[in-house]
Scaffold this motif. Structure first.
Motif, mmCIF file in Angstrom:
data_model
loop_
_atom_site.group_PDB
_atom_site.id
_atom_site.type_symbol
_atom_site.label_atom_id
_atom_site.label_comp_id
_atom_site.label_asym_id
_atom_site.label_seq_id
_atom_site.Cartn_x
_atom_site.Cartn_y
_atom_site.Cartn_z
ATOM 1 N N VAL A 20 -2.561 -3.148 -1.053
ATOM 2 C CA VAL A 20 -3.192 -2.277 -0.062
ATOM 3 C C VAL A 20 -4.638 -2.720 0.113
ATOM 4 O O VAL A 20 -5.354 -2.915 -0.875
ATOM 5 C CB VAL A 20 -3.159 -0.794 -0.503
ATOM 6 C CG1 VAL A 20 -3.707 0.098 0.606
ATOM 7 C CG2 VAL A 20 -1.743 -0.370 -0.867
ATOM 8 N N GLU A 67 -6.592 -1.090 2.726
ATOM 9 C CA GLU A 67 -7.291 0.046 3.333
ATOM 10 C C GLU A 67 -6.735 1.346 2.771
ATOM 11 O O GLU A 67 -5.518 1.500 2.622
ATOM 12 C CB GLU A 67 -7.113 0.030 4.853
ATOM 13 C CG GLU A 67 -7.612 -1.257 5.510
ATOM 14 C CD GLU A 67 -7.232 -1.321 6.979
ATOM 15 O OE1 GLU A 67 -6.548 -0.383 7.453
ATOM 16 O OE2 GLU A 67 -7.609 -2.298 7.650
ATOM 17 N N ASN A 125 -0.116 -3.093 2.929
ATOM 18 C CA ASN A 125 -0.386 -1.760 3.472
ATOM 19 C C ASN A 125 0.893 -0.950 3.707
ATOM 20 O O ASN A 125 1.577 -0.615 2.756
ATOM 21 C CB ASN A 125 -1.241 -1.869 4.743
ATOM 22 C CG ASN A 125 -2.650 -2.336 4.415
ATOM 23 O OD1 ASN A 125 -3.141 -2.171 3.296
ATOM 24 N ND2 ASN A 125 -3.321 -2.942 5.387
ATOM 25 N N GLN A 126 1.246 -0.659 4.974
ATOM 26 C CA GLN A 126 2.386 0.233 5.225
ATOM 27 C C GLN A 126 3.681 -0.258 4.603
ATOM 28 O O GLN A 126 4.601 0.544 4.354
ATOM 29 C CB GLN A 126 2.587 0.419 6.742
ATOM 30 C CG GLN A 126 1.472 1.197 7.433
ATOM 31 C CD GLN A 126 0.388 0.286 7.972
ATOM 32 O OE1 GLN A 126 0.220 -0.836 7.470
ATOM 33 N NE2 GLN A 126 -0.321 0.745 8.987
ATOM 34 N N THR A 165 -4.065 -3.443 -5.808
ATOM 35 C CA THR A 165 -4.403 -2.108 -5.324
ATOM 36 C C THR A 165 -5.315 -1.427 -6.329
ATOM 37 O O THR A 165 -5.746 -2.040 -7.309
ATOM 38 C CB THR A 165 -3.125 -1.283 -5.112
ATOM 39 O OG1 THR A 165 -3.463 0.012 -4.614
ATOM 40 C CG2 THR A 165 -2.337 -1.129 -6.419
ATOM 41 N N TRP A 220 0.917 2.580 -0.936
ATOM 42 C CA TRP A 220 0.480 3.023 0.381
ATOM 43 C C TRP A 220 0.816 4.497 0.611
ATOM 44 O O TRP A 220 0.011 5.261 1.151
ATOM 45 C CB TRP A 220 1.158 2.182 1.470
ATOM 46 C CG TRP A 220 0.849 2.659 2.860
ATOM 47 C CD1 TRP A 220 1.633 3.427 3.673
ATOM 48 C CD2 TRP A 220 -0.346 2.392 3.598
ATOM 49 N NE1 TRP A 220 1.001 3.665 4.869
ATOM 50 C CE2 TRP A 220 -0.220 3.032 4.854
ATOM 51 C CE3 TRP A 220 -1.514 1.673 3.325
ATOM 52 C CZ2 TRP A 220 -1.221 2.973 5.834
ATOM 53 C CZ3 TRP A 220 -2.506 1.602 4.294
ATOM 54 C CH2 TRP A 220 -2.356 2.246 5.531
#
Length: 266
Positions: A176, A178, A207-208, A231, A248
């Protein structure tokens, strides 16, 4: 270590980096690492000490003069801030700190390592030193990883020391960059790309795509031998459920890890 050296052709060494009282008896740490002898109450003026254990020969002990716990840990925090600050990602502002830590953690034992033909270092470090990216320490000309293969262990007793060749192992890398309530990690996309394309062969998800469900599904589809997660995480004392790895969509609590079956390769 004899077995690992024979299997790899590279002689390994364990390096215990810890803080000890200035007046601690020298014989105790030669016999065995400090943490296995006495639990000392931490003091700001504790001195840095390195103990090197190799397959052959007596342990090597080096007390690092003119160091203190408070000074060393302040330098560590500054170094970590420099290398994680996204505004400084293309600068070399971290180098003076990387070189200072090299002078404390590597230089005092380097001649002994060369004399014994050591090529691999596994650091087992005291509180506050465990998060140092050892490979990034710098001698003024080279990074440590250009001279030795290096790694970190939480402790020898918690590590499976049996050698397993992972040269051609598949890699599942997820991360991740963000977060809604945590600092961003802008280097994660590059990290995942390098790990799965240049260092090993595998797949990456960012991410997603880094969800608990996808993590389980990808592991079921292919028996990856290496799982790399880039992460945030938090490790807290007390119940295992207090600690977690941030995905995420959720926090993966440490008490959930056994459910993933990572200790039972497919």
């Amino acid at each position: 270590m004899n077995q690992i050296g024979t299997a790899t052709g590279i002689r390994p060494a364990l390096v215990y980096a810890s803080f000890v009282p200035v007046n601690v008896a020298t014989e105790a740490t030669i016999a065995q690492p400090k943490a296995q002898v006495i639990n000392y109450a931490a003091r700001d003026d504790d001195q840095l000490e390195l103990v090197v254990v190799t397959a052959k020969g007596q342990p090597i002990r080096k007390r690092i003069a003119r160091t203190s716990r408070v000074e060393v840990l302040k330098t560590v925090r500054s170094f970590l801030n420099e290398i994680t600050d996204p505004r400084k990602v293309r600068t070399k502002s971290y180098l003076p700190l990387a070189q200072q830590l090299y002078r404390w953690l590597v230089a005092p034992i380097e001649a002994d390592l060369q004399m014994r033909g050591i090529g691999n270092l596994a650091y087992i470090s005291d509180t506050g030193l465990r998060f140092i990216p050892i490979a990034a320490l710098h001698d003024g000309k080279q990074f440590l990883v250009e001279k030795f293969s290096v790694g970190l262990m939480p402790s020898l007793s918690l590590t499976d020391t049996r050698y397993n060749n992972l040269k051609n192992a598949g890699v599942l890398a997820m991360g991740v960059s963000e977060f809604s309530n945590l600092p961003p990690l802008p280097a994660v996309p590059t990290e995942l790309s390098v790990i799965t394309q240049e260092i090993g062969k595998g797949n990456s998800f960012l991410n997603q795509a880094f969800t608990l469900q996808n993590l389980k599904e990808q592991r079921q589809r292919e028996p990856y031998q290496i799982i790399h997660l880039a992460t945030h995480s938090e490790f807290q004392p007390g119940a295992v459920s207090n600690s977690y790895i941030q995905l995420w969509d959720t926090r993966l609590r440490l008490d959930q890890l056994r459910q993933l079956g990572w200790s039972n390769p497919l």
